[in-house]
Design an enzyme around this catalytic site. Sequence first.
Site, PDB file in Angstrom:
ATOM      1  N   GLY A 240       0.827  -1.197   0.000  1.00 36.59           N
ATOM      2  CA  GLY A 240       0.000   0.000   0.000  1.00 36.59           C
ATOM      3  C   GLY A 240       0.859   1.243   0.000  1.00 36.59           C
ATOM      4  O   GLY A 240       2.036   1.214  -0.375  1.00 36.59           O
ATOM      5  N   SER A 241       0.282   2.323   0.458  1.00 42.98           N
ATOM      6  CA  SER A 241       0.962   3.611   0.399  1.00 42.98           C
ATOM      7  C   SER A 241       2.085   3.708   1.421  1.00 42.98           C
ATOM      8  O   SER A 241       2.058   3.058   2.473  1.00 42.98           O
ATOM      9  CB  SER A 241      -0.040   4.745   0.645  1.00 42.98           C
ATOM     10  OG  SER A 241      -0.433   4.789   2.002  1.00 42.98           O
ATOM     11  N   THR A 242       3.053   4.547   1.111  1.00 47.80           N
ATOM     12  CA  THR A 242       4.173   4.771   2.023  1.00 47.80           C
ATOM     13  C   THR A 242       3.687   5.386   3.329  1.00 47.80           C
ATOM     14  O   THR A 242       4.178   5.030   4.410  1.00 47.80           O
ATOM     15  CB  THR A 242       5.212   5.687   1.361  1.00 47.80           C
ATOM     16  OG1 THR A 242       5.769   4.988   0.228  1.00 47.80           O
ATOM     17  CG2 THR A 242       6.334   6.053   2.313  1.00 47.80           C
ATOM     18  N   GLY A 245       2.264   2.688   5.393  1.00 45.14           N
ATOM     19  CA  GLY A 245       3.373   1.798   5.755  1.00 45.14           C
ATOM     20  C   GLY A 245       4.187   2.343   6.914  1.00 45.14           C
ATOM     21  O   GLY A 245       4.627   1.588   7.786  1.00 45.14           O
ATOM     22  N   GLU A 262       5.776  -3.449   0.902  1.00 47.77           N
ATOM     23  CA  GLU A 262       5.878  -3.061  -0.506  1.00 47.77           C
ATOM     24  C   GLU A 262       5.045  -1.802  -0.651  1.00 47.77           C
ATOM     25  O   GLU A 262       3.819  -1.843  -0.647  1.00 47.77           O
ATOM     26  CB  GLU A 262       5.373  -4.187  -1.404  1.00 47.77           C
ATOM     27  CG  GLU A 262       5.825  -4.035  -2.843  1.00 47.77           C
ATOM     28  CD  GLU A 262       4.752  -3.460  -3.734  1.00 47.77           C
ATOM     29  OE1 GLU A 262       4.815  -2.239  -3.979  1.00 47.77           O
ATOM     30  OE2 GLU A 262       3.880  -4.201  -4.176  1.00 47.77           O
ATOM     31  N   CYS A 299       2.182   0.419  -8.613  1.00 46.30           N
ATOM     32  CA  CYS A 299       3.349   1.101  -8.049  1.00 46.30           C
ATOM     33  C   CYS A 299       4.610   0.897  -8.876  1.00 46.30           C
ATOM     34  O   CYS A 299       5.586   1.623  -8.716  1.00 46.30           O
ATOM     35  CB  CYS A 299       3.587   0.634  -6.618  1.00 46.30           C
ATOM     36  SG  CYS A 299       3.646  -1.158  -6.464  1.00 46.30           S
TER      37      CYS A 299
END
Length: 492
Positions: A240-242, A245, A262, A299
């Site tokens: 998913g998104s940073t 994360g 990831e 991504c």
Amino acid sequence: MTRQVDDSQRLFIGGEWTEPDGGHYEVVDPASEEVVGLAPEASRAQVHDAASAAREAFDSWSRTKPEERAAILDRAADVMQRDFAANAELAQAESGATSGTARGMQVAVGVARFRRYAKGALEPVEQALPPQISEAGPMGKAGVLGALAVRQPVGVVTCITSYNNPWANPAGKVAPALAMGNTVVVKPAPQDPLSVYRMAAALEEAGAPPGVVNVVSGTAVDVGEAAVDSPDVDMVSFTGSTAVGRRIGEVCGRGMKRQLMELGGKGAALVFDDLDEAGLASAVAGIGTTYAFYSGQICTAPTRVIAQRGVYDALVSKLTEYIGFMKVGDPRARGTVVGPVISAAHRDRVESYVELGRKEGARVVAGGERPALDKGFYVAPALLADCTNDMRVVREEIFGPVVVVVPFDEEEEGVALANDSEYGLIDYVWSGDVARAFRVARRLRAGGVGVNTVGRNMEAPFGGFKQSGVGRDVGSYALHAYSELQSIVWQG
């Protein structure tokens, strides 16, 4: 036309299909805006119950013979393949993917990953190390010390999956985790969780013991938080998104939980001016996959094109032509290349980035207009040229069908521009000089680099540098990711 599901989906906890405490919410088809089905809204307590069930099942499952784990994964793949058409129809309805993508890139890849890790369950987990001669001393008498490195399952793994691929992404987590002897709690993306419940049902039919696989879903933040902070969870695997994360990493850090992350990407595509006509066509087609696959919601897409001035104008021109041939519309219709994005909110977000780029001084060569379609969350593929590396559209992940193009002069400048990003998942190099392409690839701060291709080797390690993630999976590296190394030493 989307076929609405009559009955409501239940949670899968400890081998039981369980009514959710929070009721149900609608899963909406991004193409038609019709209801696909009703997904369960778990409570925090139910998520912790799922983790507890996984903990209870772990001891027995981790000691199950690899051959038995392999057989269950293979049988699950058989069930998924048996119901392939229905699974692809559901994946398409939930995610808005085109027919080819839903079949070939979602369900087919999901099945293939279960097959791969059925074989992976049989891979050796022990590695003999060279013996070491030890002289007499405070640690004991002289002798020869043997050693063995053994891969052990981590324990209970929470798998939090992305909305862009409701089959391949969960399969890439669940299958290797189970192959290594872990048990799992799967928290699918709220936008398209129904496919993951199909996967759980396939594993149940294949003979996975109760508690080995658990699936909980919901729109509330509490559901994801509970799947991470449960004391029964040993590891979190997240795609998913940073931003999300980072928050998960903070919680994992407090409990020393293992992580596989990831996260976001802003793939640089370095295009050199030594390309011949065929090489330029390859670059255009590769960059064009940004629009085609998942409507840019991927991504790994080469969304940040860094083009040498000698090829810059030709590249922009050919990319513009390429967009002109990409039919936007109903993903079920023949010839459609670009389907919808996942939601109205995400469509608005992508459109706002195109407008932001315009305000920042980028030239909107194509796109930026909403397609004239009555229903669905569609975004016209956009190409932004004459960009600079300080623009937000160049630096931030848009996660939609938008490509930005930045010019450069010399190789050193191109490499510096590519590396001037907080992301580092997959970059790309197109050059007619193979030696140069590999030289440049080695200098890019990214977990993967495609040289004159956007293709992937599915045994190569996958993961990111910098803010694009932690750890590696795919192939045998996924088995390693879901294991702990234990040393066993003895004196001969």
